[in-house]
Structures are given as structure tokens and as C-alpha cells.
Design an enzyme around this catalytic site. Structure first.
Site, PDB file in Angstrom:
ATOM      1  N   HIS A 168      -4.349  -1.761  -6.166  1.00 43.66           N
ATOM      2  CA  HIS A 168      -3.570  -0.584  -6.538  1.00 43.66           C
ATOM      3  C   HIS A 168      -4.553   0.519  -6.899  1.00 43.66           C
ATOM      4  CE1 HIS A 168       0.179  -3.114  -7.775  1.00 43.66           C
ATOM      5  NE2 HIS A 168      -0.117  -3.187  -6.505  1.00 43.66           N
TER       6      HIS A 168
ATOM      7  N   ASP B 288       0.820  -1.223   0.000  1.00 44.89           N
ATOM      8  CA  ASP B 288       0.000   0.000   0.000  1.00 44.89           C
ATOM      9  C   ASP B 288       0.850   1.267   0.000  1.00 44.89           C
ATOM     10  OD1 ASP B 288      -2.237  -1.680   0.277  1.00 44.89           O
ATOM     11  OD2 ASP B 288      -2.033  -1.644   2.459  1.00 44.89           O
ATOM     12  N   GLU B 289       2.025   1.225  -0.576  1.00 39.24           N
ATOM     13  CA  GLU B 289       2.920   2.388  -0.554  1.00 39.24           C
ATOM     14  C   GLU B 289       2.539   3.434  -1.605  1.00 39.24           C
ATOM     15  OE1 GLU B 289       4.009  -0.758  -0.997  1.00 39.24           O
ATOM     16  OE2 GLU B 289       5.462  -1.263   0.560  1.00 39.24           O
TER      17      GLU B 289
HETATM   18  P1  GDP Z   1      -0.384   0.290  -3.818  1.00 38.36           P
HETATM   19  O1  GDP Z   1      -0.993  -1.049  -3.594  1.00 38.36           O
HETATM   20  O2  GDP Z   1       1.046   0.360  -3.425  1.00 38.36           O
HETATM   21  O3  GDP Z   1      -0.624   0.808  -5.197  1.00 38.36           O
HETATM   22  O4  GDP Z   1      -1.107   1.310  -2.817  1.00 38.36           O
HETATM   23  P2  GDP Z   1      -2.686   1.483  -2.539  1.00 38.36           P
HETATM   24  O5  GDP Z   1      -3.363   1.938  -3.743  1.00 38.36           O
HETATM   25  O6  GDP Z   1      -3.212   0.283  -1.842  1.00 38.36           O
HETATM   26  O7  GDP Z   1      -2.645   2.622  -1.417  1.00 38.36           O
HETATM   27  C1  GDP Z   1      -2.103   3.864  -1.618  1.00 38.36           C
HETATM   28  C2  GDP Z   1      -3.143   4.915  -1.251  1.00 38.36           C
HETATM   29  O8  GDP Z   1      -2.530   6.186  -1.193  1.00 38.36           O
HETATM   30  C3  GDP Z   1      -4.241   5.042  -2.294  1.00 38.36           C
HETATM   31  O9  GDP Z   1      -5.422   5.420  -1.652  1.00 38.36           O
HETATM   32  C4  GDP Z   1      -3.731   6.185  -3.181  1.00 38.36           C
HETATM   33  O10 GDP Z   1      -4.765   6.854  -3.890  1.00 38.36           O
HETATM   34  C5  GDP Z   1      -3.112   7.068  -2.165  1.00 38.36           C
HETATM   35  N1  GDP Z   1      -2.016   7.888  -2.618  1.00 38.36           N
HETATM   36  C6  GDP Z   1      -0.963   7.568  -3.426  1.00 38.36           C
HETATM   37  N2  GDP Z   1      -0.085   8.591  -3.467  1.00 38.36           N
HETATM   38  C7  GDP Z   1      -0.600   9.576  -2.668  1.00 38.36           C
HETATM   39  C8  GDP Z   1      -0.130  10.856  -2.257  1.00 38.36           C
HETATM   40  O11 GDP Z   1       0.954  11.304  -2.623  1.00 38.36           O
HETATM   41  N3  GDP Z   1      -0.925  11.555  -1.401  1.00 38.36           N
HETATM   42  C9  GDP Z   1      -2.119  11.090  -0.950  1.00 38.36           C
HETATM   43  N4  GDP Z   1      -2.833  11.854  -0.118  1.00 38.36           N
HETATM   44  N5  GDP Z   1      -2.586   9.880  -1.295  1.00 38.36           N
HETATM   45  C10 GDP Z   1      -1.819   9.129  -2.138  1.00 38.36           C
END
Ligand code: GDP
Length: 426
Positions: free
Chosen positions: A41, A13-14
Site C-alpha cells: 500500500h 492496487d486501486e
Molecule cells: P493499494 O495496494 O490499493 O493501496 O494500491 P498501491 O499503493 O499498490 O497502488 C496505487 C498507486 O497509485 C500508488 O503508487 C499510489 O501512490 C498511487 N495513487 C493513489 N491515488 C492516486 C491518484 O489519485 N493519482 C495518482 N497519480 N496516483 C495515485
């Protein structure tokens, strides 16, 4: 450098989906190489907010060829649903190639996952119940069903029969459930097979050719380094390796072709499910960070479960980035920290009274206490800033302190969930 891996430095979830979506505009291929639909994602672009579980994050670009590689756990129902959802949004049909060597997550894997978590009760692992552990167990036991089998009826029914032999004994005598009928499973799989047939390909050959032509390829990791079965926080790990090193195996490309490895980390920490989490913030402080975090709060993209939250952990992240072999860092969610007057980050652990900055064996993590350093906050909205140098001094200090602690350059800084909320840092 034509092959780039985008991988997680932490517990998942990064923000890898956002980084992959951002980079995909300048790439020809986006490849998923491990895991299944047990994580999501989240991507926010011109189509709105979309959560992808199985489809690679390049599906929004008509020029990108998307690959689901041999290392992926393919849930056919999820795949078909995600394709239908994209169509409903109006996204043009993606160029998608599903490896004929990839293995299929069967409904019995989901059933086993659920029954086992229920049996464990309070000792459960916090599985997303997507069938991933039973799936990879079958792969290790060599009783799985592969995409190629779907199109060979006799072989398919033989593979299913073998797969169910032992499981039915377990269902009936272990879990006191009715046995699963192979014939019903067979017809359900054949119906799904006709839907995915147009996408099935020998993706290994396609990617080998793409590498030799020097085409740009993005390898998209799922979850993060600390979930790796060998190097992570075992037993609270996942069942396939989320490391960039495994991308070569799960995609079928030469290891030496991967030249750029972007480890994605949040500016604070989140973790879904059970397991040690040294910098965890509980109580009101934790709820505030959860509510202000991510895009509308830190809740699981797949399960909707509240994510556990905490401050940035330089010990765990340095280790995670190292086992990823990171050549650079993408720091996401910096905007979330804009609310605080002071921002703590963990720079070491204390175990048995001794201070250490190296990540310990996971067996000792329960005894680790964080050693904090506190940086000043900036308390101003940074989400509209598009130039790294225009960030408030305290925000740059924070990024540069993270960079120092990790010993790896930060090249991308994300200040919001949307594609364009991205700063390049030289
Ligand atoms: P992934 O599995 O690594 O792609 O991550 P996820 O999608 O599960 O979780 C990342 C969360 O952080 C999601 O809700 C994204 O929309 C959100 N997100 C990503 N980058 C940023 C950011 O720079 N700022 C904010 N506020 N949210 C972000």
C-alpha cells in the site's frame, strides 16, 4: 456509522492505502484482516512516499490504534523491518496490536512458493513469492504456527516439527533440495518473537470492546474483489478473501457492525500477474498509460514488476463493487487520464457474438471482448483542484458516467498520490 471497510473493487492496487491514510485522520482504529506482505500500500504524506506491506495504513497517526488481525499472514521479518523503517523515517512508534491468533509465514513457505513457481515455469501463477499460498494451505491443513505459540517453547517446537514432517519429504524427493532443520527455524523464530512481544495482544477482545463503545474503526482490505478465491478470477486469485464480508471474520468483529463499505477503484485498470484482463492495453498505448499512471508509473509496490494496464472496465468493476457490498465508491487516479483527448471505457463484453453486461464465469473470460464507449477528455492538469465542482466538465462527466455504470455513488475522487489531493463528492 462506526465501522468502515476500505476494499478493492478490482484486481488490487486501486489506491486503498491512500484512501485509508486519508480517512485514518478521523478514526481510532485501523485494522488489517487478511493477506500478508504480498501486496504493498503506497502512501504519500508528510513523511514522503512510503510503501507498507504488513503494517496497517494508520501507523502515521499517533492517535490511531493499528491492528494486525487473526486473518493476516504475518511474516515476522517483514513486520520488524517495516517497524525499523518507520523509526528510521522519524515516525513515532505506532500503537500496534498483533493478534495472538494470527498465523506466521515461515521461511519454508517462501521457499515452497519459489520452488513451485520455478517448477511450473511458463505455467506459473505470477506469485509474488511471499509464501502466501503455502501459508494458507498449511492453515487449511491445520499445521501452521501461530503468534501465541512463539511464547510456549515446547508447543512451538512441536508445531514446527509437525509443519516440517511432510514438507521435508517434498523438499528432498520432489524438489531435490536439502531438508529444513527444525532447530534452526526454532531459534530464528525465538529471536523474532522477542522483537514483536510488546505488540502481541488479544485483538479480538480489544476490537469487540471498541465496537461496543462505538469507536470508529477502519478495516483495510488487501488486493481486490476479483482476487477473491470464491468470487474472483480463479485460479488467478489470492489465497484469502479480500472481501468486506470477510473483514468480520479476519478481524473478529460482528458482521452487522460494518455499515459503510468503500470500494476503491482506479479511473482506469491495472492488474499484476497472470490471468484474464479483458480491457488490457498492449503496445505503445499500454506503455504510455503505464508510464503516466500511479505515482511515477505503474510498477508493482512489492515486486517492481510492470503492472498490466487497460481502460476502465465497468463490467468487472460493477461486479467487484457488488460482491464487496459497496455502499460508495472512491475513484482514484483521475488525474492520470488528463493526458488523453478521448477516453474509452468498457461498458459490456461480447462473448460468442452475444453482448452481455454481467460479469461472466471466469472460465469464459478469455473469450470476452470489450464493448467500448468513448468519452471526451479534458486535457488539463486537475491535480491541484480541491473542489469537485471546480473540475472541468469533461472530468465530471467521466466520474458521473462511472457512477451511472456502477449504480453506486462516488463519494471520494482522488487527483494525485498525496493525502491532500482528494475531492469529496456529494
Ligand atoms: P493499494 O495496494 O490499493 O493501496 O494500491 P498501491 O499503493 O499498490 O497502488 C496505487 C498507486 O497509485 C500508488 O503508487 C499510489 O501512490 C498511487 N495513487 C493513489 N491515488 C492516486 C491518484 O489519485 N493519482 C495518482 N497519480 N496516483 C495515485
Amino acid at each position: 456509522m462506526s465501522v468502515t471497510a476500505v476494499v478493492g473493487a478490482n484486481w488490487g492496487d486501486e489506491g486503498k492505502g491512500k484512501i485509508t491514510d486519508f480517512l485514518a485522520q478521523d478514526t481510532e482504529w485501523v485494522v488489517r484482516y487478511q493477506g500478508g506482505s504480498n501486496a504493498g500500500h503506497t502512501i504519500v504524506n508528510e513523511w514522503g512516499k512510503v510503501v507498507l506491506h504488513l503494517l496497517p495504513s494508520g501507523v502515521f497517526y499517533p492517535h490511531v490504534k493499528n491492528v494486525i488481525g487473526p486473518g493476516v499472514a504475518v511474516n515476522l521479518g517483514t513486520l520488524i523491518r517495516e517497524l525499523d523503517d518507520l523509526q528510521a523515517l522519524g515516525v513515532s512508534t505506532p500503537k500496534l496490536f498483533v493478534s495472538d491468533r494470527a498465523e506466521i509465514v515461515l521461511p519454508v513457505h517462501l521457499l515452497l512458493d519459489r520452488l513451485e513457481e520455478e517448477r511450473l515455469g511458463a505455467r506459473q501463477f505470477g506469485s509474488t513469492r511471499s509464501g502466501i499460498a503455502p501459508f494458507y494451505a498449511d492453515k487449511a491443513l491445520k499445521i501452521g504456527v501461530r503468534i501465541a505459540d512463539l511464547f510456549l517453547p515446547e508447543r512451538l517446537s512441536d508445531r514446527l516439527r509437525r509443519s516440517l514432517e511432510l514438507k521435508n519429504i517434498l523438499f528432498v524427493h520432489g524438489y531435490h533440495q536439502p531438508p529444513v532443520d527444525p532447530a534452526a527455524l526454532l531459534s530464528a523464530l525465538q529471536a523474532d518473537a522477542s522483537r514483536i512481544a510488546p505488540y502481541v495482544a488479544d485483538t479480538t477482545a480489544l476490537l469487540q470492546q471498541a465496537v461496543s463503545r462505538g469507536e470508529r474503526i477502519l478495516l483495510e482490505g488487501q488486493l481486490g474483489a476479483l482476487r477473491d478465491p470464491d468470487h474472483g478470477i480463479y485460479p488467478f486469485t489470492t489465497s484469502s478473501s479480500p472481501l468486506a464480508g470477510y473483514a468480520s471474520v479476519g478481524a473478529g468483529i460482528p458482521p452487522y457492525a460494518i455499515r459503510r463499505i468503500i470500494a476503491v477503484t482506479k479511473a482506469y485498470s491495472t492488474c499484476v500477474g497472470a490471468g484474464p484482463f479483458v480491457t488490457e492495453l498492449l503496445g505503445v498505448g499500454g506503455q504510455t498509460l503505464r508510464d503516466w499512471g500511479g505515482d511515477g508509473g505503474e510498477y508493482g509496490a512489492t515486486t517492481g514488476r510492470p503492472r498490466r494496464v487497460g481502460w476502465f472496465d465497468a463490467v468487472a468493476t460493477r461486479y467487484g463493487a457488488a460482491i464487496q457490498g459497496a455502499t460508495e465508491i472512491a475513484l482514484t487516479n483521475l488525474d492520470v487520464l488528463s493526458h488523453w483527448e478521448e477516453i474509452p471505457l468498457a461498458v459490456g463484453y461480447r462473448i460468442d457474438g452475444k453482448v452481455q453486461t454481467e460479469f461472466p464465469n471466469p472460465a469464459r473470460l478469455d473469450d470476452a471482448e470489450p464493448i467500448w464507449e468513448t468519452l471526451r477528455g479534458w486535457q488539463t492538469d486537475i491535480s491541484a483542484i480541491r473542489d469537485y465542482r471546480a473540475l472541468p466538465g469533461a472530468a465530471r462527466d467521466y466520474v458521473e458516467r462511472v457512477e451511472d455504470l456502477l449504480g453506486i455513488p462516488v463519494r471520494l475522487v482522488s487527483v494525485g498520490p498525496r493525502r491532500e489531493q482528494m475531492l469529496a463528492k456529494s
